[in-house]
Design an enzyme around this catalytic site. Structure first.
Site, PDB file in Angstrom:
ATOM      1  N   CYS A 258      45.048 -10.825 -16.183  1.00  0.00           N
ATOM      2  CA  CYS A 258      45.206 -12.118 -16.839  1.00  0.00           C
ATOM      3  C   CYS A 258      44.653 -12.040 -18.255  1.00  0.00           C
ATOM      4  O   CYS A 258      44.091 -11.023 -18.660  1.00  0.00           O
ATOM      5  CB  CYS A 258      44.509 -13.238 -16.056  1.00  0.00           C
ATOM      6  SG  CYS A 258      42.716 -13.014 -15.964  1.00  0.00           S
TER       7      CYS A 258
ATOM      8  N   CYS B 270      41.109 -10.845 -18.881  1.00  0.00           N
ATOM      9  CA  CYS B 270      40.865  -9.395 -18.906  1.00  0.00           C
ATOM     10  C   CYS B 270      41.039  -8.854 -20.320  1.00  0.00           C
ATOM     11  O   CYS B 270      40.167  -8.144 -20.842  1.00  0.00           O
ATOM     12  CB  CYS B 270      41.840  -8.680 -17.967  1.00  0.00           C
ATOM     13  SG  CYS B 270      41.675  -9.135 -16.239  1.00  0.00           S
TER      14      CYS B 270
ATOM     15  N   CYS C  39      42.038  38.047 -22.057  1.00  0.00           N
ATOM     16  CA  CYS C  39      40.687  38.059 -21.498  1.00  0.00           C
ATOM     17  C   CYS C  39      40.122  36.646 -21.498  1.00  0.00           C
ATOM     18  O   CYS C  39      40.763  35.703 -21.959  1.00  0.00           O
ATOM     19  CB  CYS C  39      39.775  38.997 -22.270  1.00  0.00           C
ATOM     20  SG  CYS C  39      39.439  38.439 -23.952  1.00  0.00           S
TER      21      CYS C  39
ATOM     22  N   CYS D 223      40.148  34.465 -24.619  1.00  0.00           N
ATOM     23  CA  CYS D 223      41.415  33.782 -24.952  1.00  0.00           C
ATOM     24  C   CYS D 223      41.478  32.411 -24.280  1.00  0.00           C
ATOM     25  O   CYS D 223      41.728  31.392 -24.933  1.00  0.00           O
ATOM     26  CB  CYS D 223      42.613  34.613 -24.493  1.00  0.00           C
ATOM     27  SG  CYS D 223      42.734  36.250 -25.240  1.00  0.00           S
TER      28      CYS D 223
ATOM     29  N   ASP E 291      34.233  10.259  12.086  1.00  0.00           N
ATOM     30  CA  ASP E 291      34.723   8.995  12.616  1.00  0.00           C
ATOM     31  C   ASP E 291      35.230   9.271  14.028  1.00  0.00           C
ATOM     32  O   ASP E 291      35.714  10.367  14.317  1.00  0.00           O
ATOM     33  CB  ASP E 291      35.849   8.466  11.725  1.00  0.00           C
ATOM     34  CG  ASP E 291      36.396   7.154  12.239  1.00  0.00           C
ATOM     35  OD1 ASP E 291      35.600   6.233  12.437  1.00  0.00           O
ATOM     36  OD2 ASP E 291      37.628   7.067  12.447  1.00  0.00           O
TER      37      ASP E 291
ATOM     38  N   ASP F 229      40.333   9.322   9.257  1.00  0.00           N
ATOM     39  CA  ASP F 229      41.795   9.306   9.154  1.00  0.00           C
ATOM     40  C   ASP F 229      42.375   7.936   8.850  1.00  0.00           C
ATOM     41  O   ASP F 229      43.575   7.808   8.628  1.00  0.00           O
ATOM     42  CB  ASP F 229      42.421   9.818  10.452  1.00  0.00           C
ATOM     43  CG  ASP F 229      42.305   8.796  11.585  1.00  0.00           C
ATOM     44  OD1 ASP F 229      41.306   8.047  11.598  1.00  0.00           O
ATOM     45  OD2 ASP F 229      43.206   8.761  12.441  1.00  0.00           O
TER      46      ASP F 229
ATOM     47  N   ASP G 236      38.472   4.214   6.386  1.00  0.00           N
ATOM     48  CA  ASP G 236      37.607   5.371   6.134  1.00  0.00           C
ATOM     49  C   ASP G 236      37.604   5.771   4.661  1.00  0.00           C
ATOM     50  O   ASP G 236      36.748   6.545   4.230  1.00  0.00           O
ATOM     51  CB  ASP G 236      38.068   6.592   6.963  1.00  0.00           C
ATOM     52  CG  ASP G 236      37.931   6.352   8.464  1.00  0.00           C
ATOM     53  OD1 ASP G 236      36.982   5.660   8.860  1.00  0.00           O
ATOM     54  OD2 ASP G 236      38.780   6.851   9.224  1.00  0.00           O
TER      55      ASP G 236
END
Length: 794
Positions: free
Chosen positions: A16, A19, A83, A86, A495, A689, A693
């Site tokens: 809005c 912000c 190397c 670089c 979990d 999962d 979590d």
């Protein structure tokens, strides 16, 4: 006079006018900043004084306010690096470029990952900046094109090596005259014959070193090319000077070092060739992953069955997949049932039974049934493409342990040149006064022995092989830093639902009547919780009719509240009943008995009258006890985190051998529990999962997502375990330990090699050609040691 700059940056997260106004006000309070923020275009127009602030300060201020600064990522193939100096130079220059947020350059993969502000700089400008440094760059090609390019590079290098070796061999034989006084054809000792052999090696075969050295020096840097060009040129031009002195003076015995320059270039090319070959093997994991993909698909279009290339499959296509065939793309079974071998993706060796409306993963194998699959994800959106993407990003990232090597490599070449000059002066004035040749030979040996190639390859090569090995076993590390941090863990928080257990609970006990079951299942059908799904499935089996729900409210950590046909239904735990003032003492014994068996027991109340208890059990995964035992044997503390009550949680924990249980945790409290454990000084991994979590996965030191879980959880995690196999967790920790051990070995030998080699060369013990051979073999040994990770048993 101070310089003002004007930039435009994209801002994300504004909802809005408040912000945009807040960002604008805060930016304008910064010294030397004049900003205008446009909510409609989601952009900030900023003018700032370079003496007072910089773009990084401005973007950090925006991010600290809780908004995002729009950036894009570019992946580039970089050619011409020889190397660590670089890659370090390119990285430093890019990171100093305005508009670039972060750049990492990987010597081993020959790639650059650049995050940049598209309003300030574009990919073409970034590529041009790399080219101006003397290298070449292009937008990243796919893995197969990279492999082809690397094979062509190896073949080209092999051809140059063969030509160089043929020209250098006669010169190498002249060394035996000097070392052992062996008889040789007289022409081999002719300075002009040696000149004819050495010159093509020096200026045709070795021209790449001059080009690389010039481009680096022009841009204020110095790399391995500078060392090689200096060392070989010194030997070559001194020999040419000696050869010229023979003109008109046939009796003069010249001191020639043509063999030193030519043999050095040949040995360095030989080392680079072996290194290239070995490095190409580190990308085999990606190539093998891509080779899993089907090349064609059998599609049903306009009621006709046609074979089309995999790239032509679009979302919504119906694919006909016969037994024994690969499933081309991700999709959902529309017709038929079968078992599918998903081992190449998930690591699970036992085929998985699949039927209508169940998801299938592209590149897995249809074992024994004819099925029709509706394509849901194709191209870069498939599970396999996502896996390849994660592995690529991990292999291109830098682990924190690499920072020390990068810092040292950046200063190494100038220091070595200084040491070489000092060696020359000391020999010429103190050790062997007036003996120009001996001083020159010692100085050349110092230059050649000190190449920082091994140092630059030590970490990224091991990261590449380690992440590739992990991916082959169904473990995806999102970056080198996560691979490194994993070996520091001392606590694993698991979990319960979907992680320790299968996440597919079933109703085991029900004490009410069918009318109550109808109300219970009707209420639960509005919930997506696995327990609710189990109750609805049970009611369906009992052929109970389900009614429409007038009002529904899921209360996380408590249960549900619903209204059906003007009846109020409550289903949940003791806390839910206590909240509504319903006495549960008379049912406590029945509840306790069920919970001690590891079942989740829920009270069912209709219009404030107790109607029964429903108990649901979620069986543990077969591999859970073994995986937890392996973690504990590694000295890790294993903790189970669950929203279940203490009795139920403890029953599950006892089955799998977990001593510490944190129960009755609301979803929004999981992250807080992780913080509590971390506050005691523990390094914590969270394994989960579900959507709830994700905050805990993000806050933990290492978040490990179970690959059968939600995309939100996988996105928040640092490591993804494909297929939900818990045994992969101890394997992930093992590959992390093995990789870090391998990196430390590489760094030890790389540092040790240079630390011991430079003084030995400086005191004149090493001939330049021996130093060249040692330098070449040091890089090869580091890459070869990293490749040993491929043989680690997980």
């Amino acid at each position: 006079m101070s310089e003002s700059k004007h930039v435009t940056v994209g801002v994300t997260g504004m909802t809005c006018a408040a912000c945009s106004n807040r960002i604008e006000k805060v930016l304008n309070r910064m010294d030397g900043v004049d900003a205008q923020v446009n909510l409609s275009t989601e952009k900030a127009s900023i003018t700032f004084n370079n003496d007072a602030t910089n773009l990084s300060d401005v973007t950090n201020k925006i991010e600290n306010l809780g908004y995002g600064v729009l950036t894009e990522k570019a992946e580039l193939d970089v050619y011409g690096m020889t190397c660590a100096a670089c890659s370090n130079r390119i990285e430093k220059v890019l990171n100093r470029q305005e508009g670039i947020t972060q750049a990492t350059v990987n010597l081993t993969t020959e790639q650059a990952n650049v995050e940049f502000n598209p309003e300030i700089i574009d990919v073409k400008s970034i590529i041009n900046k790399i080219k101006n440094l003397g290298y070449d760059a292009a937008t990243k090609s796919d893995v197969q094109n990279q492999t082809t390019h690397k094979e062509q590079e190896v073949q080209k290098m092999k051809t140059k090596l063969i030509i160089s070796a043929i020209l250098s061999l006669p010169l190498l034989l002249t060394m035996f005259v000097h070392l052992f006084n062996m008889p040789m054809p007289h022409i081999l000792m002719n300075p002009w014959f040696q000149f004819i052999l050495a010159t093509p090696v020096q200026f045709i075969i070795g021209w790449q070193f001059y080009v690389g050295a010039y481009k680096n020096l022009k841009n204020g840097g110095a790399n391995m090319d500078v060392l090689v060009a200096l060392g070989t040129s010194a030997a070559y031009f001194y020999s040419l000077y000696e050869a010229i002195k023979t003109i008109g003076n046939p009796s003069y015995m010249p001191h020639l070092y043509f063999e030193t320059s030519a043999v050095l270039i040949t040995l360095i090319l030989f080392g680079k060739y072996l290194e290239k070959r070995a490095k190409s093997q580190t990308t085999n994991s990606l190539s093998s992953l891509l080779n899993l993909q089907a090349k064609e698909a059998r599609v049903i279009r306009d009621n006709k069955e046609i074979m089309i290339p995999i790239d032509d499959v679009v979302v919504g296509d119906i694919l006909n997949i016969k037994p024994g065939e690969k499933i081309p793309v991700d999709g959902i079974i529309e017709k038929g049932r079968t078992s599918i071998d998903e081992s190449m993706i998930t690591g699970e060796s036992i085929p998985v039974e699949k039927t209508i409306n169940e998801e299938v993963i592209g590149s897995t194998i249809n074992k024994n049934g004819l099925i029709h699959v509706k394509a849901t994800k194709v191209g870069k959106d498939t599970a396999l493409a996502s896996i390849v993407k994660i592995v690529e990003e991990a292999q291109g990232s830098k682990a924190p342990i690499q920072r020390l090597a990068d810092v040292i490599s950046g200063y190494f070449v100038p220091i070595v040149v200084g040491l070489s000059i000092l060696t020359f002066i000391v020999w010429l004035t103190l050790v062997d006064p007036g003996q120009f040749e001996r001083a020159l030979v010692a100085a050349i040996a110092v230059i050649v022995i000190a190449c920082p190639c091994a140092l630059g390859l030590a970490t990224p090569t091991s990261i590449m092989v380690g992440t590739g090995k992990a991916a082959e076993n169904g473990i995806l590390f999102k970056g080198g830093e996560h691979l490194e941090r994993t070996h520091q863990l001392d606590t694993i928080v698991l979990d319960k639902t979907g992680t320790i257990t299968k996440g597919k609970p079933e109703v085991t006990d029900y004490t009410g009547d069918l009318e109550t079951l109808s109300l219970l299942a009707s209420a639960e059908k509005g919930s997506e919780h696995p327990l609710a799904e189990a109750i609805v499935a049970y009611a369906t089996e009992q052929e109970v009719a389900l009614n429409d729900v007038d009002d529904f409210d899921a209360i996380p950590g408590y249960g549900i509240q619903a209204t059906i046909q003007n009846k109020e239904i409550l289903v949940g735990n003791r806390k839910l009943m206590a909240r509504h003032g319903i006495e549960t003492t008379s049912f406590e014994q029945d509840m306790s008995n069920l919970e001690q068996e590891g079942k989740t027991a829920m009270l069912v109340v209709v219009d404030r009258t107790f109607k029964g208890i429903v108990a649901v059990a979620d069986t543990i995964k077969e591999s859970a006890p073994e995986a937890i035992k392996m973690l504990q044997e590694e000295g890790l503390e294993v903790v189970m985190l669950t929203g279940d009550n203490e009795r139920t949680a403890q029953a599950i924990a006892n089955q799998v051998g977990i001593q510490k249980v944190i129960s009755e945790v609301l979803p929004n409290e999981k992250a807080d529990k992780i913080k509590e454990i971390q506050s005691t000084g523990k390094k914590v991994a969270m394994v989960g999962d579900g959507v709830n979590d994700a905050p805990a996965l993000a806050i933990s030191d290492i978040g490990i997502a179970i690959g059968t879980g939600t995309e939100v959880a996988i996105e928040a995690a640092d490591v993804t375990i494909l297929g939900g196999e818990l045994l992969l967790i101890p394997k992930a920790i093992k590959i992390s330990h093995a990789t870090i051990k391998n990196i430390k070995q590489n760094l030890f030998w790389a540092f040790g090699y240079n630390t011991a080699g430079i003084p030995i060369a400086a005191i004149g013990i090493l001939a330049p050609w021996v130093a060249g051979a040692a330098m070449a073999l040091s890089s090869v040994s580091v890459v070869t040691n990293a490749l040993r990770l491929k043989k680690v048993k997980l």
